[in-house]
Scaffold this active site. Sequence first.
Site, PDB file in Angstrom:
ATOM      1  N   ASP A 111     -12.159   0.771 -16.398  1.00 25.84           N
ATOM      2  CA  ASP A 111     -13.507   0.981 -15.872  1.00 25.84           C
ATOM      3  C   ASP A 111     -14.163   2.181 -16.556  1.00 25.84           C
ATOM      4  OD1 ASP A 111     -15.414   0.227 -13.646  1.00 25.84           O
ATOM      5  OD2 ASP A 111     -15.100   2.332 -13.107  1.00 25.84           O
TER       6      ASP A 111
ATOM      7  N   GLU B  77       5.359   0.436 -25.247  1.00 22.14           N
ATOM      8  CA  GLU B  77       6.768   0.631 -24.859  1.00 22.14           C
ATOM      9  C   GLU B  77       7.288  -0.547 -24.041  1.00 22.14           C
ATOM     10  OE1 GLU B  77       7.328   4.165 -22.560  1.00 22.14           O
ATOM     11  OE2 GLU B  77       6.286   5.374 -24.065  1.00 22.14           O
TER      12      GLU B  77
HETATM   13  C1  NOJ Z   1     -18.222  -0.414 -13.516  1.00 23.69           C
HETATM   14  C2  NOJ Z   1     -17.832  -1.410 -12.484  1.00 23.69           C
HETATM   15  O1  NOJ Z   1     -17.805  -2.680 -13.066  1.00 23.69           O
HETATM   16  C3  NOJ Z   1     -18.846  -1.270 -11.371  1.00 23.69           C
HETATM   17  O2  NOJ Z   1     -18.718  -2.308 -10.430  1.00 23.69           O
HETATM   18  C4  NOJ Z   1     -18.684   0.068 -10.739  1.00 23.69           C
HETATM   19  O3  NOJ Z   1     -19.695   0.258  -9.775  1.00 23.69           O
HETATM   20  C5  NOJ Z   1     -18.796   1.177 -11.780  1.00 23.69           C
HETATM   21  N1  NOJ Z   1     -18.058   0.890 -12.965  1.00 23.69           N
HETATM   22  C6  NOJ Z   1     -18.278   2.472 -11.228  1.00 23.69           C
HETATM   23  O4  NOJ Z   1     -16.889   2.423 -11.110  1.00 23.69           O
END
Ligand code: NOJ
Length: 562
Positions: A220, A269
């Site tokens: 993310d 790994e």
């Molecule tokens: C991207 C994620 O896909 C989204 O749903 C989220 O709100 C933001 N990152 C923050 O983590």
Amino acid sequence: MTDQLIAPPAVEAPPASWWRNAVIYQIYPRSFADSNGDGIGDLPGVLSRLPYLRDLGIDAVWLSPFYSSPQADAGYDVSDYRTVDPIFGTVADAEKLIAGAHEHGLRIIVDLVPNHSSDQHDWFKRALAEGPGSPFRDRYHFRPGKGANGELPPNDWPSIFGGPAWTRVTDPDGTPGDWYLHLFASEQPDFNWEHPAVRDEFKTILRFWLDLGVDGFRVDVAHGLVKEDGLPDVGGDAEWHLLGVGESPCFDRDGVHEIYREWRKILDEYPGERIAVAEAWAPSLSRVADYVRSDELHQAFNFSYLGTAWNVAAQRQMVDESLAAMRAVGAPTTWTLSNHDVVRHTNRLLQSGDGEVAGRRPTEVDPVAGLQRARAASALMLALPGSAYIYQGEELGLPEVVDLPPEVRQDPAFHRATGQDGYRDGCRVPIPWSGTQAPYGFGPDGGGSWLPQPDSWAQLSVAAQERVPGSTLELYRAALAVRRSHPALAPTDNLRWVPASEGVLAFEREVAGEPVFRCTVNMSDQPVAIGRPGELLLTSGSLDGTPDNVVLPPDTTVWWSI
Ligand code: NOJ
Ligand code: CA
């Protein structure tokens, strides 16, 4: 005459890294399947639907976060990275799901949220409770405010969810204190990745899930971890969005790559090619390619493709640019049309104009035309070389739900600043599985669903589409079956454009230099007659024609074996 589909040739794909041409299906756990009737999907629900996923023909599942979380941003605010939130189940349920998926021939990719934690994470709670000077404050970005009494934020950065990216804390003695940085909601404080404890912590989190058997991670905000020294002002009234962030002092800094080089060593790994895919909104495809250099992550989402207008010139240019950018670093290109943050492509491809980035605020579109175009786009995407990401429900042709009342919406951005990326609930409405009334088999009768499902969704349920010729579900199943078996669809860089009439996109895929597969897409608003180049493998719409010619209606994609 109506065309019959022929069975694809039964030829085994050459051995290759599984992820280079994998089809990866995104599950948004709270909206997939609810096992216990609380209206929220959960891990046992996913487990119960593994046969469906196997029969769909995907290679892997990516699960959005299911970790312990106050759910301020639907689980992208993690309070404990090694436990499962009780609404989704337990770690034992996760283990059962991983093992069950493997038994069904499916791989499991989990979401990793390293840019920020929840404000209920133990470290952040201690940072507040211990007051100024707490060593835990160094693991986040705490700064004194500006102004005579520190009453102004430390810099002018905006939160992606609206408002300032800073919140002021109250110290244990009750006085207003420093401010902390949160690029997203105030419940999502950003980690300080210059701190060794943060780096070490995430290495052990990776190992925790790898040891449990996961096959990879979706990272993310992979472009956000490192901030420019000094956190400089950006000037003016900057607005940052989830989709398409340009140059800025907190995104796509060169320093992030060192982190991914360390992670790659850990992934390597483990046996069985464990992978990581970056959610990296970088300013150009070549900057995105930096994340997938051979000693970094394996894949990055191709959001440029997601935002490309539906016309021949734009699509062709984007495919070329995407392939070239990833070829330069030896990585496969990825393709995606929908996910849990964007307007479903059943609506988006009709509502976005030429060159416009994916619509943030959905609008009503003609559902028949929207579905026709979405099916054509999906069939095009699934014919391209590389790895494809599909989002739960697109295989059912689910539309965006545009009319959710404000009181049921849960997207934190909707409530922080209307109009800014705050319309994500419309693509998160729970899946209809069967039956004629909500919750359509999403969970037990009477259990409801955390977002209301439209009345019209009975006809879109899995049960209503299974084994129904021409249904969207059967289109996806057929496309994925051909992808698995056709020799031309395994290589990840073998595309050649072929001339086609105005408004038509056509390309071939080769095996040993010989074209053996062709994809033809009518993107114009008129039916187009073409000579049959070979035997029909797949069509996204109904065709007319003669033994020599076939007529493609507007927004129709066909696959040929040639
Ligand atoms: C991207 C994620 O896909 C989204 O749903 C989220 O709100 C933001 N990152 C923050 O983590
Ligand atoms: Ca549940």
